[in-house]
Design a protein around this motif. Structure first.
Motif, PDB file in Angstrom:
ATOM      1  N   ALA A 182       8.070   2.607   8.422  1.00 41.41           N
ATOM      2  CA  ALA A 182       7.864   3.523   7.300  1.00 41.41           C
ATOM      3  C   ALA A 182       7.628   4.958   7.758  1.00 41.41           C
ATOM      4  O   ALA A 182       7.500   5.861   6.928  1.00 41.41           O
ATOM      5  CB  ALA A 182       6.678   3.046   6.456  1.00 41.41           C
ATOM      6  N   GLY A 183       7.563   5.169   9.063  1.00 41.92           N
ATOM      7  CA  GLY A 183       7.378   6.516   9.592  1.00 41.92           C
ATOM      8  C   GLY A 183       5.941   6.946   9.767  1.00 41.92           C
ATOM      9  O   GLY A 183       5.663   8.105  10.085  1.00 41.92           O
ATOM     10  N   ALA A 184       4.990   6.023   9.550  1.00 40.25           N
ATOM     11  CA  ALA A 184       3.577   6.358   9.708  1.00 40.25           C
ATOM     12  C   ALA A 184       3.230   6.552  11.180  1.00 40.25           C
ATOM     13  O   ALA A 184       3.892   6.003  12.066  1.00 40.25           O
ATOM     14  CB  ALA A 184       2.707   5.258   9.109  1.00 40.25           C
ATOM     15  N   LEU A 185       2.196   7.336  11.442  1.00 41.49           N
ATOM     16  CA  LEU A 185       1.633   7.422  12.778  1.00 41.49           C
ATOM     17  C   LEU A 185       0.901   6.113  13.050  1.00 41.49           C
ATOM     18  O   LEU A 185       0.139   5.637  12.207  1.00 41.49           O
ATOM     19  CB  LEU A 185       0.650   8.588  12.862  1.00 41.49           C
ATOM     20  N   LEU A 216       0.824  -1.210   0.000  1.00 41.99           N
ATOM     21  CA  LEU A 216       0.000   0.000   0.000  1.00 41.99           C
ATOM     22  C   LEU A 216       0.862   1.266   0.000  1.00 41.99           C
ATOM     23  O   LEU A 216       0.341   2.371  -0.038  1.00 41.99           O
ATOM     24  CB  LEU A 216      -0.919  -0.015   1.228  1.00 41.99           C
ATOM     25  N   THR A 217       2.179   1.073   0.010  1.00 48.66           N
ATOM     26  CA  THR A 217       3.166   2.170   0.056  1.00 48.66           C
ATOM     27  C   THR A 217       2.844   3.171   1.171  1.00 48.66           C
ATOM     28  O   THR A 217       2.835   4.383   0.952  1.00 48.66           O
ATOM     29  CB  THR A 217       3.307   2.894  -1.301  1.00 48.66           C
ATOM     30  N   VAL A 218       2.591   2.628   2.347  1.00 45.89           N
ATOM     31  CA  VAL A 218       2.356   3.474   3.511  1.00 45.89           C
ATOM     32  C   VAL A 218       3.618   4.278   3.810  1.00 45.89           C
ATOM     33  O   VAL A 218       4.729   3.746   3.770  1.00 45.89           O
ATOM     34  CB  VAL A 218       1.968   2.611   4.734  1.00 45.89           C
ATOM     35  N   GLY A 219       3.436   5.572   4.088  1.00 51.86           N
ATOM     36  CA  GLY A 219       4.576   6.441   4.351  1.00 51.86           C
ATOM     37  C   GLY A 219       4.373   7.328   5.556  1.00 51.86           C
ATOM     38  O   GLY A 219       3.403   7.179   6.313  1.00 51.86           O
ATOM     39  N   SER A 220       5.249   8.290   5.706  1.00 51.51           N
ATOM     40  CA  SER A 220       5.268   9.124   6.907  1.00 51.51           C
ATOM     41  C   SER A 220       4.051  10.030   7.037  1.00 51.51           C
ATOM     42  O   SER A 220       3.758  10.525   8.133  1.00 51.51           O
ATOM     43  CB  SER A 220       6.548   9.973   6.925  1.00 51.51           C
ATOM     44  N   GLY A 221       3.329  10.260   5.940  1.00 48.77           N
ATOM     45  CA  GLY A 221       2.146  11.109   6.023  1.00 48.77           C
ATOM     46  C   GLY A 221       0.890  10.368   6.419  1.00 48.77           C
ATOM     47  O   GLY A 221      -0.162  10.981   6.656  1.00 48.77           O
ATOM     48  N   ASP A 222       0.968   9.050   6.500  1.00 46.14           N
ATOM     49  CA  ASP A 222      -0.214   8.221   6.734  1.00 46.14           C
ATOM     50  C   ASP A 222      -0.400   7.857   8.206  1.00 46.14           C
ATOM     51  O   ASP A 222       0.505   8.011   9.027  1.00 46.14           O
ATOM     52  CB  ASP A 222      -0.120   6.928   5.911  1.00 46.14           C
ATOM     53  N   VAL A 223      -1.586   7.341   8.504  1.00 45.43           N
ATOM     54  CA  VAL A 223      -1.919   6.835   9.834  1.00 45.43           C
ATOM     55  C   VAL A 223      -2.333   5.378   9.689  1.00 45.43           C
ATOM     56  O   VAL A 223      -3.148   5.046   8.829  1.00 45.43           O
ATOM     57  CB  VAL A 223      -3.095   7.621  10.455  1.00 45.43           C
ATOM     58  N   VAL A 224      -1.787   4.504  10.507  1.00 43.17           N
ATOM     59  CA  VAL A 224      -2.192   3.100  10.498  1.00 43.17           C
ATOM     60  C   VAL A 224      -2.768   2.766  11.864  1.00 43.17           C
ATOM     61  O   VAL A 224      -2.110   2.924  12.894  1.00 43.17           O
ATOM     62  CB  VAL A 224      -1.017   2.165  10.154  1.00 43.17           C
ATOM     63  N   VAL A 225      -4.037   2.337  11.857  1.00 39.24           N
ATOM     64  CA  VAL A 225      -4.759   2.008  13.087  1.00 39.24           C
ATOM     65  C   VAL A 225      -4.930   0.498  13.153  1.00 39.24           C
ATOM     66  O   VAL A 225      -5.643  -0.090  12.338  1.00 39.24           O
ATOM     67  CB  VAL A 225      -6.137   2.701  13.128  1.00 39.24           C
ATOM     68  N   GLY A 226      -4.270  -0.135  14.111  1.00 37.55           N
ATOM     69  CA  GLY A 226      -4.381  -1.571  14.283  1.00 37.55           C
ATOM     70  C   GLY A 226      -5.459  -1.896  15.300  1.00 37.55           C
ATOM     71  O   GLY A 226      -5.448  -1.372  16.410  1.00 37.55           O
ATOM     72  N   ILE A 227      -6.407  -2.765  14.911  1.00 34.99           N
ATOM     73  CA  ILE A 227      -7.528  -3.104  15.781  1.00 34.99           C
ATOM     74  C   ILE A 227      -7.435  -4.578  16.148  1.00 34.99           C
ATOM     75  O   ILE A 227      -7.390  -5.441  15.269  1.00 34.99           O
ATOM     76  CB  ILE A 227      -8.884  -2.815  15.109  1.00 34.99           C
ATOM     77  N   SER A 228      -7.394  -4.873  17.450  1.00 37.84           N
ATOM     78  CA  SER A 228      -7.266  -6.250  17.921  1.00 37.84           C
ATOM     79  C   SER A 228      -7.767  -6.328  19.354  1.00 37.84           C
ATOM     80  O   SER A 228      -7.225  -5.654  20.234  1.00 37.84           O
ATOM     81  CB  SER A 228      -5.805  -6.703  17.862  1.00 37.84           C
ATOM     82  N   ALA A 229      -8.799  -7.130  19.587  1.00 35.32           N
ATOM     83  CA  ALA A 229      -9.347  -7.237  20.943  1.00 35.32           C
ATOM     84  C   ALA A 229      -8.279  -7.717  21.923  1.00 35.32           C
ATOM     85  O   ALA A 229      -8.104  -7.156  23.005  1.00 35.32           O
ATOM     86  CB  ALA A 229     -10.548  -8.179  20.956  1.00 35.32           C
ATOM     87  N   SER A 230      -7.526  -8.745  21.536  1.00 36.40           N
ATOM     88  CA  SER A 230      -6.504  -9.312  22.415  1.00 36.40           C
ATOM     89  C   SER A 230      -5.245  -8.468  22.488  1.00 36.40           C
ATOM     90  O   SER A 230      -4.432  -8.631  23.393  1.00 36.40           O
ATOM     91  CB  SER A 230      -6.120 -10.712  21.925  1.00 36.40           C
ATOM     92  N   GLY A 231      -5.048  -7.583  21.499  1.00 36.92           N
ATOM     93  CA  GLY A 231      -3.847  -6.764  21.455  1.00 36.92           C
ATOM     94  C   GLY A 231      -2.609  -7.545  21.072  1.00 36.92           C
ATOM     95  O   GLY A 231      -1.482  -7.097  21.318  1.00 36.92           O
ATOM     96  N   ARG A 232      -2.797  -8.712  20.419  1.00 38.27           N
ATOM     97  CA  ARG A 232      -1.632  -9.533  20.079  1.00 38.27           C
ATOM     98  C   ARG A 232      -1.819 -10.313  18.775  1.00 38.27           C
ATOM     99  O   ARG A 232      -1.118 -11.290  18.532  1.00 38.27           O
ATOM    100  CB  ARG A 232      -1.356 -10.508  21.227  1.00 38.27           C
ATOM    101  N   THR A 233      -2.742  -9.890  17.927  1.00 40.75           N
ATOM    102  CA  THR A 233      -2.992 -10.580  16.660  1.00 40.75           C
ATOM    103  C   THR A 233      -1.772 -10.424  15.747  1.00 40.75           C
ATOM    104  O   THR A 233      -1.398  -9.297  15.404  1.00 40.75           O
ATOM    105  CB  THR A 233      -4.240 -10.000  15.975  1.00 40.75           C
ATOM    106  N   PRO A 234      -1.129 -11.515  15.316  1.00 39.49           N
ATOM    107  CA  PRO A 234       0.104 -11.413  14.529  1.00 39.49           C
ATOM    108  C   PRO A 234      -0.032 -10.588  13.261  1.00 39.49           C
ATOM    109  O   PRO A 234       0.853  -9.778  12.947  1.00 39.49           O
ATOM    110  CB  PRO A 234       0.433 -12.881  14.216  1.00 39.49           C
ATOM    111  N   TYR A 235      -1.095 -10.765  12.507  1.00 38.98           N
ATOM    112  CA  TYR A 235      -1.291 -10.008  11.261  1.00 38.98           C
ATOM    113  C   TYR A 235      -1.273  -8.507  11.546  1.00 38.98           C
ATOM    114  O   TYR A 235      -0.617  -7.737  10.837  1.00 38.98           O
ATOM    115  CB  TYR A 235      -2.614 -10.409  10.623  1.00 38.98           C
TER     116      TYR A 235
END
Length: 304
Positions: free
Chosen positions: A164-167, A134-153
């Motif tokens: 990549a410098g993303a938030l 997805l060519t995520v870069g420093s201007g982007d935001v990546v929000v990881g959602i996981s109930a357990s807080g430990r999903t490998p993916y």
């Protein structure tokens, strides 16, 4: 629901907690079961409220990058990913967000059967690879959602996004999670165990839906996608939505229906152009120019 791997540490998570008081759940009446579900759901909003400060901090950072042209990329598996997908899609229709500005990476892909999606959550490299693709870069935001807080993916994706410098933001239902340690912002909504032990599509899923609603909605308000509490950027693709646009312009301006209809015709159906035109007493072209100078924000266009 997140799959349960052969991991002795998983059972220690609050999201997997078993309540012996409900050991006879299958013997209860329908009336009792409905009441129990309602009682459990009623605790979720308070848990989200306890995450207030973390949400404020995360949203301010997200809005800053989004306003500068960055993307919001949700990453999730199972229920978490599917909830994120709904939120991303609805941003387009509610706020006229261009396709690709709010997107979701779902473990296993959106076209896969649910079982395949659940299996794919164990693949950390897939999460990292899809972030790179997805060519995520420093201007982007990546929000990881996981109930357990430990999903490998999700962890693989967030780790790659950080490189990549993303938030990076973690939306989880446990405190001090592994995912939180990879993130710039940790939004932990601890709802406790589920009525059906380990079924995190229940309270945890409801909490995640509330948090995603809050993130996307407040971010869009912050970047000027509303005028007051009106959806001035709504895309009118059917009769119901065209009626909604007409009501929005009427509420925003206080003008009579005939004046609203005339302004919308001149504006080509664009609510923001019609509102600025009516409130400022200018034609549609001049209103459009005002909005262009104000980066599409009605409030700024009226102040210019």
């Amino acid at each position: 629901m997140e799959t349960v791997r052969n991991d002795p540490g998983l059972g220690e998570l609050v999201t997997e907690a078993w309540d012996p008081a409900h050991a006879d759940l299958d013997l209860r009446s329908t009336s009792e079961l409905v009441a129990l579900m309602n009682e459990a759901d009623a605790t979720v909003a308070a848990a989200v409220a306890r995450a207030h400060d973390a949400l404020v901090s995360a949203i301010d950072a997200i809005a800053h990058r989004f306003e500068a042209g960055g993307r919001i990329v949700y990453v999730g598996a199972g229920t978490s990913g599917r909830l994120a997908l709904v939120d991303a899609v609805e941003c387009q229709s509610t706020f006229a967000i261009s396709p690709g500005r709010v997107v979701t990476l779902l473990a296993g892909g959106t076209g896969s059967p649910a079982a395949a999606q659940e299996h794919a959550e164990d693949d950390a490299e897939a999460g990292a690879r899809e972030v790179r693709e997805l060519t995520v870069g420093s201007g982007d935001v990546v929000v990881g959602i996981s109930a357990s807080g430990r999903t490998p993916y999700v962890m693989g994706a967030l780790e790659e996004a950080g490189r990549a410098g993303a938030l990076t933001v973690a939306v989880v239902c446990v405190a001090g999670s592994e995912l939180a340690r990879l993130a710039d912002h940790d939004v932990a909504v601890v709802v406790g165990g589920e009525l059906i032990a380990g079924s995190t599509r229940l309270k945890a899923g409801t909490a995640q839906k509330l948090v995603l609603n809050t993130i996307s909605t407040v971010t869009m308000v912050r970047v000027g996608k509303t005028f007051g509490n009106l959806m001035v950027d709504v895309v009118a693709t059917n009769e119901k939505l065209r009626g909604r646009v007409r009501r929005i312009v009427g509420l925003a301006t206080g003008e009579a229906d005939d004046r609203v209809d005339e302004a919308l015709r001149a504006a080509g159906g664009d609510a923001k152009v019609a509102i600025v035109s009516l409130l400022e007493g200018i034609d549609a072209d001049s209103a459009r120019e005002r909005l262009a100078r104000a980066q599409g924000v009605v409030r700024k266009a009226l102040e210019s």
